[in-house]
Each structure stands twice: as C-alpha cells, then as structure tokens.
Design a protein around this motif. Structure first.
Motif, PDB file in Angstrom:
ATOM      1  N   GLY A   1      -7.584   1.695   0.134  1.00  0.00           N
ATOM      2  CA  GLY A   1      -7.652   0.778  -1.000  1.00  0.00           C
ATOM      3  C   GLY A   1      -8.480   1.296  -2.152  1.00  0.00           C
ATOM      4  O   GLY A   1      -8.904   0.521  -3.011  1.00  0.00           O
ATOM      5  N   ASP A   4      -2.462  -3.431  -7.696  1.00  0.00           N
ATOM      6  CA  ASP A   4      -3.821  -2.891  -7.676  1.00  0.00           C
ATOM      7  C   ASP A   4      -3.776  -1.444  -8.182  1.00  0.00           C
ATOM      8  O   ASP A   4      -2.872  -0.675  -7.833  1.00  0.00           O
ATOM      9  CB  ASP A   4      -4.397  -2.895  -6.245  1.00  0.00           C
ATOM     10  CG  ASP A   4      -5.127  -4.184  -5.906  1.00  0.00           C
ATOM     11  OD1 ASP A   4      -5.628  -4.842  -6.838  1.00  0.00           O
ATOM     12  OD2 ASP A   4      -5.201  -4.520  -4.703  1.00  0.00           O
ATOM     13  N   THR A  31      -3.630  -4.002   0.002  1.00  0.00           N
ATOM     14  CA  THR A  31      -3.671  -3.958  -1.456  1.00  0.00           C
ATOM     15  C   THR A  31      -2.495  -4.698  -2.077  1.00  0.00           C
ATOM     16  O   THR A  31      -1.436  -4.851  -1.470  1.00  0.00           O
ATOM     17  CB  THR A  31      -3.656  -2.500  -1.947  1.00  0.00           C
ATOM     18  OG1 THR A  31      -2.637  -1.785  -1.254  1.00  0.00           O
ATOM     19  CG2 THR A  31      -4.993  -1.833  -1.704  1.00  0.00           C
ATOM     20  N   ASN A  85       0.869  -1.171   0.000  1.00  0.00           N
ATOM     21  CA  ASN A  85       0.000   0.000   0.000  1.00  0.00           C
ATOM     22  C   ASN A  85       0.910   1.227   0.000  1.00  0.00           C
ATOM     23  O   ASN A  85       1.670   1.440   0.951  1.00  0.00           O
ATOM     24  CB  ASN A  85      -0.918   0.008   1.219  1.00  0.00           C
ATOM     25  CG  ASN A  85      -1.947   1.128   1.162  1.00  0.00           C
ATOM     26  OD1 ASN A  85      -1.605   2.297   1.164  1.00  0.00           O
ATOM     27  ND2 ASN A  85      -3.230   0.751   1.111  1.00  0.00           N
TER      28      ASN A  85
END
Length: 553
Positions: A129, A205, A201, A53
């Motif tokens: 996210g 992504d 994540t 992330n």
C-alpha cells in the motif's frame, strides 16, 4: 459499479473512494479537482472495482492462473518464476511493515539498475500500500535530494552499488535506508515471512510518483493510481501491442522511466509472459542479448534501433516479432533501415510521464511510416490552437489528449498549464491528417521561427539522417540578428567523413533537395557526440543552450 459521472457527454472521475493510506500525504497533495483532466472510464476494460491492488492483479493473479512456475524475470544473474518472485515480494513487504515501521501511504524511494531485486522491491511497496518513487541510476545527490524532499520520502531501498549519492542527499524525512547486494536486505528477508496479505487499497489510491526528466528547475512529480497501472496494460498493451503469454520482453529503458516500467514489467506481467532485465543494454550489445534470450518483443529508443539495424546481420534476431519505439520521434529513415534489416515494422508511439505510457500508436497492420499513429482505443486526441480550439486537418498545432490516464502533478502550480479545459496538453506540435493519423512536427519549444517561417527541427534531422555521412544529428534554432533565428545542426559524422566546409555544403545541399530549401541548416557544427538522457533521448535543451552561448561568444 459506477466509475465516473457524465459531464457534458464525457466521463469524468467521481468522488474518490475511501483511502487505505494511513499516511495521507499523497491524497492531500493531489491537484485541485477543477484542474484534473477529464478521465474517460466508460469502456468495459477500464471499469475496475473500487478496491484494487495492482500488485495482486499483475503478479499474484499469475499464480492463480497456473503460471506459478513460468519464468517471470530472467537476468544474467538469476531467473525467478512467478512463484519465486511473489515470495520475494512478500518477504520485502514484510520487512517494510514489521521491521521498518512502514505504513500504507509512505513513499519509498527505489534506486537500482534493471534487475530482479528492483522489481521485487517495486511490487513489495505496491502490495504493502505504499507509493513507489523509482529513480534513475545516474542521478546525483542534488537531484535525489529534490525528489526526497518534494515527496517527503521516509523509506529507501537501494542497490548497494548506488548508495553513495543517496547517502549524500539532503533528506530530512528519510528515516530508513536499506541496501541489497551487500547482504543487508537479503538477511532481513531471510527472517521475514514468505506470506503477506496485500493492503486493501482503493483503485484510486496513489501508488506511483513518476518524476519527469525536466531539463531545468524544480522537478515535477506525476501521480498515478493503482487503476492507472492496469489501464495502460488494458489499453495500449492489450489493444495495440497485443502480447501473448509465450512472449519474452527485452529492452533498454530504465524501470524508473515509465516507458520501461510498462514495456518491460507491467505489460508482460499482465499476460503472464517473461521479462528479460539487463542492467546495461546499450544498442551495441542489445542485439546479442536478443539472440541469447530469444526475445520476441523489444522496447527501446529510435537512436538505438538505428545502431542496431547496422548490426542486425551479425546476430540472429529471428525470434523478434514486435518492436516498439518511443521516447523521442521515430525518423522515417530509421523505420526503413530497421525494416530492411529485420523485416519488421517499428511500432512508433508517443507517451508521457504525465499519461504514464503510450496514448498514440498503431498496430502493425495500421502503421504508416513517418506517422506516430492513431489514438489508442480509450483515448481521444486532437490538434488545437493557443485557445484550445481544434484546428483544421493538416494544420500544425498543439497536441491535446485525454483518456483513462492523465496528468496529476504533486502540489505543483504547473498543473494548470498541462491540463486545459479537461485536456492534457503534452507540449508537442502535431498535424492530424484527413484519415485521423497524427504526424509529429516538434516539441512546442523546438519550433524554429526563421525570417517568418515555422521550421520543425526534427524534420530537418530526418533529412540530414538520409545522408550517408551523418551518424547522428540534433537541430535547434540559433539566435540571428537578421532572421531572428537560423536553423543550426549539430552533426556526428560516420568515420571517414571530414568535418570541413565541403561536408558542410554537401549536407546543406542535400537538405535543400530533401525538403523545402528554406529549412536547410544555415549553421552546421560538427561534434563527437550529442547530449542524451539516461534513456537515450536527445537533450535538445542542451543544444539550445549551446547555440545561445556560441552565438553570444
């Protein structure tokens, strides 16, 4: 961990990791894999873990490294340490999830000038996210509606001063619109938790949809992964810019412009430095701000540096140590004027929304005035013909590039035009010299073919800018029955110079002395101002349209 698979000696991205997105719209609308560029991910700095992330890496890691009480953001209204910013981010993320029904993968439109709440909202979406869609403050309802519909945006966080156009936009999927600056989001944050566990994540992504500033037609949305946000920090910033934790970044580009996002937020946060955010930073006011905040790193456009060079003696700019120029080509006269005024070499660079940030540039000790530079470590670039074959050094052609970042358009057939044979075709005409340096010629559609000669509009602009009467100029091709096209210059004069035939002839003669005589502007139109984007980029398409209209008339 394996980040890619070998294919024809090149590294290309392997199968996508399991997504954390419950709303799968972004991944479902990635371009077909056969239309992706080759991604070069084999260098150690780009070997990121499968779960990643970027908000954690760019913000929360600074708390772990002992930077919690260091200023992260400084604005005229407030200063936030990394600890304070992280808490605000957590509260906004909590608002999104617990009060607004947000789920990972939702797209969130952000609308604001450059300020602390904009940054906090941006990182809250990333940490939760989501997929950020940041927008320029000057966009109107029609343009906002195009983005809202194309990206199927469900949530929007907006500065209350800019909400009117957003409310007028046609947006059937928009369910939640919350404003700040009027107390609405602030009150929700007061009731929210200061703690928030980041979404788990995948490194691949999608976390950002960057809409291009296309001149006409349906806008294109470029898709960027969590790892891409780090790759530009660990590529251009770490290896070319080379900032330090003590640096203070400042500049003018909006955060919705990826040049501004990298230069004013991601790069300083990656090293734990400080970002000065100004809601308005015109070149006439930026030197005073540099002096006030003792900024050390500046990001802005060539046109701004030209204005600032003339004002340099009026302000203490001694704190500056690095100045980056991008957004459009850097004319050599501007480079020379800035160096004469400050003693600093402008760090030119070319980037693209599709590539996220700069992919060709040069460290201070590698700069050659007039050249864009060398490929950023981790990127490869070459000049190719229409068939994709590399042309001999010194020959103009299309710029092709590939690296750890690259073009992925959201559900757009234009993907096949931008990515060819695994390379990103940027739309720029370049020459590569024998030493590997890249020299900008023009945008591909800015090449003027007149009586069989290929003439680069920016080259004529550089020649005109060396005349003391010329403040600004833009050069395009105008239709001509005899020559097909002629070079037309739109010129803004400095005060004290008359827009008359004598000045026209003086400028034409000057260009003939500076460059090959056949390149001189056979038509000169004096104007009060040139059309520019919100980021200061010259809108040559508007000049081309004007040239077509004026010729037809």
């Amino acid at each position: 961990m394996t980040q890619g698979v070998e294919m024809d000696g090149m590294m290309t991205h392997a199968a996508l990791s399991p997504s954390a997105h419950l709303d799968s719209f972004a991944r479902d609308n990635l371009p077909p894999r056969e239309q992706w560029p080759v991604f070069l991910l084999d260098r150690p700095e780009f070997r990121y873990p499968a779960r990643l992330n970027c908000a954690v890496e760019l913000l929360d890691r600074n708390l772990e490294r002992g930077r919690a009480d260091h200023p992260a953001i400084v604005t005229p209204a407030e200063t936030l340490t990394y600890r304070q910013l992280a808490e605000r981010v957590n509260r906004i993320a909590d608002v999104l999830v617990r009060q607004l029904g947000f789920v990972p993968g939702n797209r969130v439109l952000l609308r604001s000038a450059n300020n602390a709440w904009m940054i906090a909202a941006y990182f809250a979406v990333l940490k939760a996210g989501g997929v950020v869609v940041a927008t320029m403050p000057l966009l109107r309802a029609k343009e906002l509606g195009q983005m809202l519909r194309k990206a199927r945006i469900s949530h929007a966080l907006c500065d209350a001063r800019l909400v009117e156009e957003l409310r007028k936009a046609e947006a059937p999927d928009l369910k939640h619109l919350v404003t700040w600056g009027d107390g609405a989001l602030e009150a929700m944050c007061e009731a929210a938790s200061p703690d928030f566990a980041a979404c788990d994540t995948a490194a691949d992504d999608v976390c950002l949809l960057g809409f291009t500033s296309g001149s006409t037609g349906e806008p294109k949305a470029t898709m960027h992964f969590h790892r891409d946000m780090l790759a530009i920090c660990d590529g251009y910033s770490a290896q070319v810019l080379r900032p330090e934790a003590s640096d203070v970044f400042i500049g003018s580009p909006p955060l919705a412009f990826t040049f501004g996002l990298g230069g004013l937020v991601l790069f300083p946060f990656r090293v734990g430095a400080t970002a000065v955010l100004l809601e308005k930073a015109p070149p006439e006011e930026l030197p005073a701000a540099i002096a006030r905040y003792r900024a050390t790193v500046c990001f802005t456009a060539p046109t701004a540096y030209r204005v600032m060079a003339a004002l340099a003696t009026q302000h203490d700019l001694s704190s500056l140590r690095k100045c980056v120029s991008a957004g459009e080509t850097l004319p050599k006269p501007v480079f020379e004027a800035w160096q004469a005024a400050t003693g600093l070499k402008l760090m030119d660079g070319i980037g693209a929304t599709e590539m996220l940030h700069i992919f060709i540039g040069a460290r201070e000790d590698q700069i050659r005035p007039g050249a864009t530079g060398l490929p950023v470590p981790g990127y490869e670039a070459k000049v190719v013909d229409e068939s994709g074959n590399e042309v001999p050094r010194g020959t103009p052609g299309r710029l092709a590039v590939r690296g750890p970042t690259g073009c992925r358009y959201l559900a757009d057939p234009r993907q096949a035009a931008y990515v060819q044979k695994g390379w990103n075709i940027t739309g720029d005409t370049y020459v590569q010299d024998e030493d590997g340096y890249f020299w900008y010629q023009a945008r591909n559609d800015d090449m003027i073919i007149s009586a069989g000669y290929n003439i680069a509009g920016p080259e004529v602009e550089v020649a005109l800018l060396t005349h003391p009467a010329v403040k600004e100029c833009g050069v395009v091709g105008a239709p001509d029955g005899e020559r097909g096209m002629v070079v037309r210059a739109y010129v803004v004069l400095h005060p004290g110079h008359a827009p008359d035939e004598a000045t026209t002839k003086a400028l034409q003669d000057h260009v003939k002395r500076e460059i090959a005589p056949y390149k001189y502007p056979r038509s000169i139109v004096f104007v009060d101002a040139l059309p520019r984007t919100e980021t200061g980029k010259l809108q040559r398409f508007a000049l081309r349209q004007a040239a077509q209209t004026e010729t037809a008339a």
